[in-house]
Write an enzyme that holds these catalytic residues in place. Structure first.
Site, PDB file in Angstrom:
ATOM      1  CB  ILE A   1      -0.980   0.032   1.200  1.00  0.00           C
ATOM      2  CG1 ILE A   1      -0.243  -0.254   2.501  1.00  0.00           C
ATOM      3  CG2 ILE A   1      -2.127  -0.949   0.980  1.00  0.00           C
ATOM      4  CD1 ILE A   1      -1.097  -0.085   3.739  1.00  0.00           C
TER       5      ILE A   1
ATOM      6  N   GLY B   1      11.483   5.326   0.927  1.00  0.00           N
ATOM      7  CA  GLY B   1      12.921   5.139   0.905  1.00  0.00           C
ATOM      8  C   GLY B   1      13.327   3.982   1.800  1.00  0.00           C
TER       9      GLY B   1
ATOM     10  CG  ASP C   1       8.920  14.371   4.884  1.00  0.00           C
ATOM     11  OD1 ASP C   1       9.066  13.188   4.548  1.00  0.00           O
ATOM     12  OD2 ASP C   1       8.779  15.293   4.054  1.00  0.00           O
TER      13      ASP C   1
END
Ligand SMILES: *[C@@H]1O[C@H](CO)[C@@H](O)[C@H](O)[C@H]1NC(C)=O
Ligand SMILES: *[C@@H]1O[C@H](CO)[C@@H](O)[C@H](O)[C@H]1NC(C)=O
Ligand SMILES: *[C@@H]1O[C@H](CO)[C@@H](O)[C@H](O)[C@H]1NC(C)=O
Ligand SMILES: *[C@@H]1O[C@H](CO)[C@@H](O)[C@H](O)[C@H]1NC(C)=O
Ligand SMILES: *[C@@H]1O[C@H](CO)[C@@H](O)[C@H](O)[C@H]1NC(C)=O
Ligand SMILES: *[C@@H]1O[C@H](CO)[C@@H](O)[C@H](O)[C@H]1NC(C)=O
Length: 844
Positions: free
Chosen positions: A512, A516, A630
């Site tokens: 899903i 990285g 992030d």
């Protein structure tokens, strides 16, 4: 005709509603009364039964003898002349040798044990000079070398698993023992449940609660009067909080009629009666100009025991939903950040409670419980508390009084100093230690691959934790069990085989997500729970590092708006993290590119508010501030009911106490990156705020932060949208699906927040708390419009919550890339980098 239809529909709806209501009412009315299977009330040393003013009847001693295994002299003492609050204190039973009461247990489970003492005046026995020990169920030390001075009631709660409960009284040396009255009464299962969070480290779950025994230290009806056993659903006593309030002037009583209080499904007046929730203390001067203070209660607690703190809340102060947010501190630590009762209870005057487990090392003297407003410039400044219970938890040798167990073992053991030091190191140095070890580990990847797993670096550290919890254990036992028992904060251990089964042997159809770090699979555990399984690629150095970071972060975080860790697996050099599965996936998928049904403006606001709450918690809620680093629309995940949760802490950074920023290499995702962070290489929480501003624009305009397929000036969403904002034409580029369905005021507030987030300098940007406030205001403005629409009855062009038509979007939108690595590729090729040195950016 149309109106008639409406009326009919409305009345049907009302009828259903009433039906539902009556069902809930009858449910709560039923659980309101609990008939204890075991209910022993004994008036020791009395020749006749005694009925108290609360109508409970204590049986006489002649009946009680049937429970008593005792072969010494029967000594009944009575002092009818004394002026005592309750008649049970007028008589006592004295034992000059070991004596055991044995009660048949008709149903195992939680039982109250209440012991009543009063040294009755007597010529033969000087009861006020006695010294004795009381042990329940063979091993649980209730009282050790105890000398009652006046009327003393000791209340315990213990899970009885044997057919008989024995309570043994034994005098020290030549001293007799005595007791005036004994209660052994069943308590419902729900009174203490299995899953309780630690106060610190945040997110650690305490296991084995049903094996613990408790002694009531304090039970307070905050802001209200004393509630006697006759008025409590389970015969408990609730004291007034007045003498614990420091200073009293900071607080103000408030109360409502108890019959207004309602309980959540699964909640029950057995937890605490409505009278507890119907009164509260709020901030004394909540409406003055200097409203930033805490309301504080002070307690004396012996710091050699753990404690269970139960806090009761019920919003009886707000006029409408979402007005009240406040912080709750326990022992000087944040216990609940931005408690939002409206969200947790979905109503006003609804009972709510929170249990917290406090380790001995977290117990200070005096011990403070505090509530105070959020440190935000706007919003209602108030904070409340309705009730507090503080229960002492037995120590490692199963004692609630003193360091010695029933078998003479000592809780402190031979080396208390070391154990405490290890515990302390665990609390405060653990993550630094982890970091250090991780560095060493990373330098030697070969070693890592040969050695089996990350548990080898977790082990030495957490072994300290294990020995801290069970301090009498001298050896660690098997390596595996020491590791397992010590990683409670990391969720449960899952075997590789179990995960292989759950993911259908890493079926590519179950993938899903790709990152990285490795692939993310949808898995189904044996019990049917859906989970997201993130399987690391040990070859990737970046992966290893992010994996460690994520582990460190998740082990100390737990919040409704952060994706939580369910477990992990480290077999065969695997690095696998198992998370709660987020049914609806990334928020971005619902905005564009996937053809999913359009989500309404209100839903979008709610999602943004959820994400903002999660970030606000990261920045302010934990022991040290955490910067996510992030923030983007693919890292905001939605669960089955579209509750937003922040995910992916692989790049997150801790900001040490008192520091404003960390200097670090620039990492993040294109289009979301804070330009100031990029310039100065200094990371602050305002960098997350910038990224969140970009997310807000994405939500409004339904397009990617960077879209290389667009004409050059449109590629970067933040630049482009702000250009249109300055021209006052932002409404020209919003998601066409929102046109006409968005309250202009609501949109203005929202855009204002986004614009502030995108300020060039961090200092000019709001805190996440401020952003949250603005978004909530935007939601209110949207809601308000809807209410007006409802009362108008002609309907308007504004949205309602009915599903909208599928997306219509004629603008040229390219399929966004989901893989962060691809973003960089696109960026490199398109040459439209927002920043000068894309090579410095670390592939995200
Ligand atoms: C009491 O303890 C037993 C054994 O540990 C456990 O199975 C049971 O569920 C506990 N009872 C309650 C009410 O928690
Ligand atoms: C609050 O209520 C308690 C219990 O009824 C009472 O003792 C106390 O005086 C009240 N405090 C104030 C400030 O009214
Ligand atoms: C129960 O509450 C009522 C009303 O507040 C009071 O009159 C009564 O004395 C209380 N009874 C007990 C046993 O505390
Ligand atoms: C409230 O109490 C907490 C914990 O003791 C403390 O950190 C915080 O600064 C206090 N807030 C105010 C406004 O005094
Ligand atoms: C309390 O005693 C039980 C039974 O001996 C034990 O399992 C538990 O670990 C003890 N609690 C603590 C906090 O040590
Ligand atoms: C309802 O709103 C419409 C449009 O704003 C307005 O023309 C109409 O008069 C309103 N009707 C009522 C009953 O208020």
């Amino acid at each position: 005709m149309k109106n008639l239809n409406k009326i009919i529909i409305t009345s049907t709806f009302m009828a259903i509603l009433l039906l539902l209501l009556s069902i809930t009412v009858s449910v709560s009315a039923k659980s309101d009364t609990f008939k204890p299977p075991d209910n022993y009330l004994i008036d020791c040393g009395s020749s006749s039964q005694t009925t108290l003013p609360d109508r409970r009847t204590f049986s006489s001693d002649s009946t009680s003898s049937q429970y008593l295994q005792y072969h010494g002299r029967q000594i009944n003492l009575a002092d009818q002349s004394a002026d005592l609050p309750l008649p049970i204190y007028k008589s006592a039973k004295v034992f000059d040798s070991k004596a055991t009461y044995s009660f048949h247990v008709s149903k195992t489970g939680w039982h109250w044990i209440r012991l009543h003492f009063f040294p009755v005046k007597n010529k033969e026995f000087k009861l006020q000079e006695t010294k004795f020990t009381v042990i329940a169920g063979e091993t649980l030390v209730l009282l050790h070398e105890y000398t009652p001075k006046g009327i003393e009631i000791r209340e315990y709660l213990t899970n009885v698993t044997t057919p008989n409960l024995n309570i043994m009284f034994s005098g020290e040396k030549d001293s007799p023992a005595f007791v005036n009255a004994i209660e052994v009464v069943s308590a419902p299962d729900m009174v203490i449940t299995e899953h309780i969070d630690a106060l610190f480290p945040v997110g650690k779950k305490i296991d084995g609660i049903t094996k613990f025994s408790f002694q009531k230290m304090y039970r307070l009806n905050v802001g209200g009067a004393v509630i006697g056993p006759g008025n409590d659903t389970l015969g408990r006593n609730w004291d007034s909080d007045q003498k614990f309030l420091k200073p009293q002037s900071a607080a103000k009583n408030i109360s409502i009629a108890p019959n207004v209080v309602t309980y959540l499904e699964g909640g029950s007046p057995l937890i605490a009666p409505p009278t507890v929730y119907a009164s509260a203390v709020e901030m004394g001067t909540s409406d003055t100009i200097a409203p930033n203070f805490n309301v504080t209660w002070q307690f004396d607690l012996d710091h050699s025991y753990p404690y269970l703190i139960r806090l009761h809340f019920c919003d009886i102060v707000s006029k409408s939903l979402n007005e009240l947010y406040f912080n709750v501190y326990v022992g000087g630590k944040i216990a609940i950040s931005a408690l939002d009762l409206s969200t947790v209870t979905n109503g006003l005057s609804v009972a709510y409670y929170k249990d917290l487990f406090v380790e001995p090392s977290m117990v200070s003297s005096p011990f403070l419980i505090q509530v105070g407003p959020l440190n935000e410039p706007m919003g209602t400044k108030n904070a409340i508390l309705n009730g507090v219970e503080i229960l002492r938890v037995n120590n490692s040798v199963n004692s609630l009084d003193g360091e010695f167990g029933a078998d003479g073992r000592s809780a402190t053991g031979p080396s208390r100093g070391t154990v405490a030091a290890v515990g302390f190191a665990m609390m405060f140095g653990a993550f630094a230690g982890l970091g250090a070890m991780a560095v060493k580990w990373q330098k030697r990847p070969q070693d890592w691959q040969k050695k089996n797993s990350f548990s080898s670096w977790l082990l030495p550290l957490h072994a300290g934790d294990a020995s801290f919890l069970a301090s009498t254990k001298t050896s660690l036992g098997s390596k595996k069990s020491a590791f397992h028992s010590s990683t409670m904060g990391l969720g449960r251990y899952l075997s590789f085989a179990e995960l292989q089964e759950a993911t259908k042997i890493w079926d590519s159809n179950s993938v899903i997500g790709v990152g990285g770090f490795g692939n993310v699979y949808l898995g189904v555990l044996e019990d049917g729970t859906k989970v997201a399984v993130k399987r690391g690629n040990p070859q990737s150095e970046q992966g290893i590092h992010e994996f460690q970071t994520e582990l460190q972060m998740l082990s100390k975080l737990r919040h409704r708006h952060l994706v939580s860790l369910i477990g992990y697996c480290d077999e065969n050099a695997e690095m696998i993290l198992v998370y709660e599965y987020m049914e609806h996936g990334p928020m971005r998928d619902h905005l564009y590119g996937k053809g999913l049904p359009v989500i309404s403006w209100k839903q979008r606001l709610e999602i943004c508010i959820g994400a903002a709450r999660g970030l606000h918690y990261l920045h302010t809620g934990a022991a040290t501030a955490i910067i996510h680093r992030d923030v983007k629309s693919t890292n905001i995940l939605l669960d089955e009911s579209f509750v937003a949760k922040m995910a992916d802490f692989g790049l997150s950074k801790d900001v040490g106490m008192g520091e404003a920023h960390v200097s670090t290499a620039v990492k993040g995702s294109f289009g979301y990156l804070d330009p100031e962070y990029f310039r100065k290489q200094q990371l602050t929480d305002k960098s997350d705020v910038y990224s969140f501003g970009v997310v807000l624009l994405e939500v409004l305009c339904a397009r990617p932060a960077i879209d290389p397929a667009l004409p050059r000036e449109q590629v970067n969403l933040a630049e482009w949208a702000m250009k249109w904002k300055r021209k006052g034409l932002l409404d020209k580029i919003i998601d066409p699906n929102l046109v006409g369905r968005i309250n202009p005021e609501s949109m203005d507030k929202f855009v204002e927040a986004a614009e502030k987030c995108l300020s060039n300098y961090g200092v000019d940007r709001p805190t996440m708390g401020d952003v949250l406030w603005n978004l909530e205001y935007a939601l209110q403005l949207q809601d308000q419009e809807k209410t007006e629409e409802g009362s108008n009855g002609t309907g308007s062009t504004l949205e309602n919550d009915a599903p909208l038509a599928p997306a219509v979007d004629n603008r040229p939108v390219t399929t966004p890339s989901q893989n962060p690595a691809e973003v960089q590729v696109i960026e490199d090729h398109s040459g439209t980098a927002m920043f000068a040195h894309p090579a410095n950016l670390n592939g995200r």
